[in-house]
Design a protein around this motif. Structure first.
Motif, PDB file in Angstrom:
ATOM      1  N   UNK A 156      44.675  -1.264  65.347  1.00 18.41           N
ATOM      2  CA  UNK A 156      44.354  -2.635  64.937  1.00 18.41           C
ATOM      3  C   UNK A 156      42.997  -3.092  65.464  1.00 18.41           C
ATOM      4  N   UNK A 157      42.525  -2.481  66.557  1.00 16.59           N
ATOM      5  CA  UNK A 157      41.212  -2.821  67.112  1.00 16.59           C
ATOM      6  C   UNK A 157      40.107  -1.965  66.516  1.00 16.59           C
ATOM      7  N   UNK A 158      40.455  -1.088  65.558  1.00 18.09           N
ATOM      8  CA  UNK A 158      39.484  -0.185  64.959  1.00 18.09           C
ATOM      9  C   UNK A 158      39.157   1.000  65.854  1.00 18.09           C
ATOM     10  N   UNK A 159      39.947   1.206  66.909  1.00 16.02           N
ATOM     11  CA  UNK A 159      39.657   2.237  67.911  1.00 16.02           C
ATOM     12  C   UNK A 159      40.350   3.559  67.585  1.00 16.02           C
ATOM     13  N   UNK A 160      39.744   4.641  68.071  1.00  9.14           N
ATOM     14  CA  UNK A 160      40.330   5.978  67.958  1.00  9.14           C
ATOM     15  C   UNK A 160      39.945   6.779  69.196  1.00  9.14           C
ATOM     16  N   UNK A 161      40.688   7.889  69.443  1.00 10.14           N
ATOM     17  CA  UNK A 161      40.440   8.731  70.609  1.00 10.14           C
ATOM     18  C   UNK A 161      40.939  10.143  70.328  1.00 10.14           C
ATOM     19  N   UNK A 162      40.093  11.141  70.632  1.00  6.88           N
ATOM     20  CA  UNK A 162      40.498  12.540  70.659  1.00  6.88           C
ATOM     21  C   UNK A 162      40.331  12.985  72.100  1.00  6.88           C
ATOM     22  N   UNK A 163      41.371  13.519  72.717  1.00  2.82           N
ATOM     23  CA  UNK A 163      41.271  13.933  74.116  1.00  2.82           C
ATOM     24  C   UNK A 163      41.548  15.422  74.251  1.00  2.82           C
ATOM     25  N   UNK A 164      41.092  15.976  75.376  1.00  4.31           N
ATOM     26  CA  UNK A 164      41.359  17.381  75.687  1.00  4.31           C
ATOM     27  C   UNK A 164      40.605  18.344  74.801  1.00  4.31           C
ATOM     28  N   UNK A 165      39.359  18.017  74.469  1.00  8.13           N
ATOM     29  CA  UNK A 165      38.582  18.879  73.589  1.00  8.13           C
ATOM     30  C   UNK A 165      37.248  19.227  74.239  1.00  8.13           C
ATOM     31  N   UNK A 166      36.677  20.323  73.831  1.00 10.50           N
ATOM     32  CA  UNK A 166      35.348  20.726  74.290  1.00 10.50           C
ATOM     33  C   UNK A 166      34.672  21.496  73.171  1.00 10.50           C
ATOM     34  N   UNK A 167      33.357  21.370  73.066  1.00 11.52           N
ATOM     35  CA  UNK A 167      32.603  22.084  72.048  1.00 11.52           C
ATOM     36  C   UNK A 167      31.803  21.138  71.189  1.00 11.52           C
ATOM     37  N   UNK A 168      31.299  21.651  70.083  1.00 10.60           N
ATOM     38  CA  UNK A 168      30.523  20.870  69.134  1.00 10.60           C
ATOM     39  C   UNK A 168      31.438  20.471  67.973  1.00 10.60           C
ATOM     40  N   UNK A 169      31.454  19.191  67.640  1.00  4.61           N
ATOM     41  CA  UNK A 169      32.355  18.671  66.617  1.00  4.61           C
ATOM     42  C   UNK A 169      31.613  17.838  65.586  1.00  4.61           C
ATOM     43  N   UNK A 170      32.057  17.946  64.337  1.00  7.08           N
ATOM     44  CA  UNK A 170      31.659  17.031  63.285  1.00  7.08           C
ATOM     45  C   UNK A 170      32.780  16.007  63.195  1.00  7.08           C
ATOM     46  N   UNK A 171      32.447  14.750  63.409  1.00  7.64           N
ATOM     47  CA  UNK A 171      33.428  13.670  63.361  1.00  7.64           C
ATOM     48  C   UNK A 171      33.110  12.829  62.129  1.00  7.64           C
ATOM     49  N   UNK A 172      34.117  12.573  61.302  1.00  6.55           N
ATOM     50  CA  UNK A 172      33.888  11.776  60.103  1.00  6.55           C
ATOM     51  C   UNK A 172      34.900  10.639  60.015  1.00  6.55           C
ATOM     52  N   UNK A 173      34.442   9.518  59.463  1.00  6.69           N
ATOM     53  CA  UNK A 173      35.282   8.345  59.229  1.00  6.69           C
ATOM     54  C   UNK A 173      35.356   8.137  57.729  1.00  6.69           C
ATOM     55  N   UNK A 174      36.587   7.965  57.219  1.00  8.08           N
ATOM     56  CA  UNK A 174      36.740   7.806  55.776  1.00  8.08           C
ATOM     57  C   UNK A 174      37.922   6.895  55.463  1.00  8.08           C
ATOM     58  N   UNK A 175      37.839   6.306  54.300  1.00  8.65           N
ATOM     59  CA  UNK A 175      38.914   5.498  53.760  1.00  8.65           C
ATOM     60  C   UNK A 175      38.788   5.583  52.245  1.00  8.65           C
ATOM     61  N   UNK A 176      39.870   5.376  51.545  1.00  6.72           N
ATOM     62  CA  UNK A 176      39.837   5.481  50.087  1.00  6.72           C
ATOM     63  C   UNK A 176      38.736   4.595  49.516  1.00  6.72           C
ATOM     64  N   UNK A 177      37.913   5.151  48.631  1.00 10.08           N
ATOM     65  CA  UNK A 177      36.853   4.444  47.921  1.00 10.08           C
ATOM     66  C   UNK A 177      35.702   3.974  48.808  1.00 10.08           C
ATOM     67  N   UNK A 178      35.636   4.447  50.052  1.00 10.25           N
ATOM     68  CA  UNK A 178      34.502   4.146  50.924  1.00 10.25           C
ATOM     69  C   UNK A 178      33.627   5.382  50.978  1.00 10.25           C
ATOM     70  N   UNK A 179      32.335   5.192  51.125  1.00 10.29           N
ATOM     71  CA  UNK A 179      31.432   6.310  51.359  1.00 10.29           C
ATOM     72  C   UNK A 179      31.544   6.681  52.828  1.00 10.29           C
ATOM     73  N   UNK A 180      32.006   7.902  53.108  1.00 17.19           N
ATOM     74  CA  UNK A 180      32.294   8.273  54.488  1.00 17.19           C
ATOM     75  C   UNK A 180      31.041   8.343  55.349  1.00 17.19           C
ATOM     76  N   UNK A 181      31.261   8.251  56.651  1.00 24.49           N
ATOM     77  CA  UNK A 181      30.192   8.361  57.643  1.00 24.49           C
ATOM     78  C   UNK A 181      30.505   9.539  58.547  1.00 24.49           C
ATOM     79  N   UNK A 182      29.459  10.192  59.068  1.00 26.26           N
ATOM     80  CA  UNK A 182      29.649  11.376  59.902  1.00 26.26           C
ATOM     81  C   UNK A 182      28.749  11.320  61.130  1.00 26.26           C
ATOM     82  N   UNK A 183      29.180  12.027  62.178  1.00 31.45           N
ATOM     83  CA  UNK A 183      28.374  12.182  63.397  1.00 31.45           C
ATOM     84  C   UNK A 183      28.684  13.556  63.974  1.00 31.45           C
TER      85      UNK A 183
END
Length: 176
Positions: A54-81
């Protein structure tokens, strides 16, 4: 000193590898307000998906390395980092923006509105709008990054016309 189960005392050296728990976290907003229910995917040595709270927050824990992170929703142009962990990265934020493209289709000779023309757009997102009785059209979409759209106005009684716009911000006065 360490003693083996079936032998006498043992001495030597041991090597330990300690792994730290790194994380990627952030928030997603839509026009500055928290955006709940947005899908966040991560791809790298491990893969996974989370959905913003509800706060728009997310978390991935216990990971290491290089990651492509993407945010998407139906009919939205996704964003990546692209994110490298460790160290933990706690501000991989995605800011989505609503943008409207609008204009009017007119007969080039008479200046009268062209009613019922289809204004289609394509590239990163696709869709169409139909001109009204005043020849006006508009469409609103949500973008996670700037996008260039190619618009094509079509009507059976006229030649096709095209225009190119970059959104966001809004693009008003895209006339044909």
């Amino acid at each position: 000193q360490i003693a083996a189960a079936n032998a006498g005392p043992w001495s030597g050296s041991l090597r330990f590898t300690v792994y730290t728990s790194s994380q990627i976290s952030g928030t997603v907003t839509l026009d500055g307000a928290p955006a709940a229910g947005v899908t966040i995917d991560y791809f790298g040595p491990m893969r996974g998906t989370r959905v913003t709270d509800a706060r728009g927050a997310y978390l991935f824990a216990g990971i290491a390395g290089s990651y492509l992170v993407s945010a998407r929703n139906a009919d939205w142009l996704m964003a990546e980092a692209v994110v490298n962990v460790p160290p933990s990265t706690n501000a991989v934020d995605f800011a989505f923006t609503t943008a409207t493209v609008s204009g009017q289709a007119r007969d080039a000779l008479t200046g009268q509105p062209v009613v019922g023309a289809t204004v289609a757009y394509g590239a990163a997102l696709t869709g169409a709008a139909t001109t009204d009785a005043a020849g006006r059209y508009a469409f609103t979409r949500i973008y996670g990054r700037p996008a260039t759209l190619t618009l094509t106005a079509r009507h059976p009684d006229y030649f096709d016309a095209t225009a190119t716009v970059t959104v966001p911000p809004d693009a008003a006065g895209v006339d044909f």
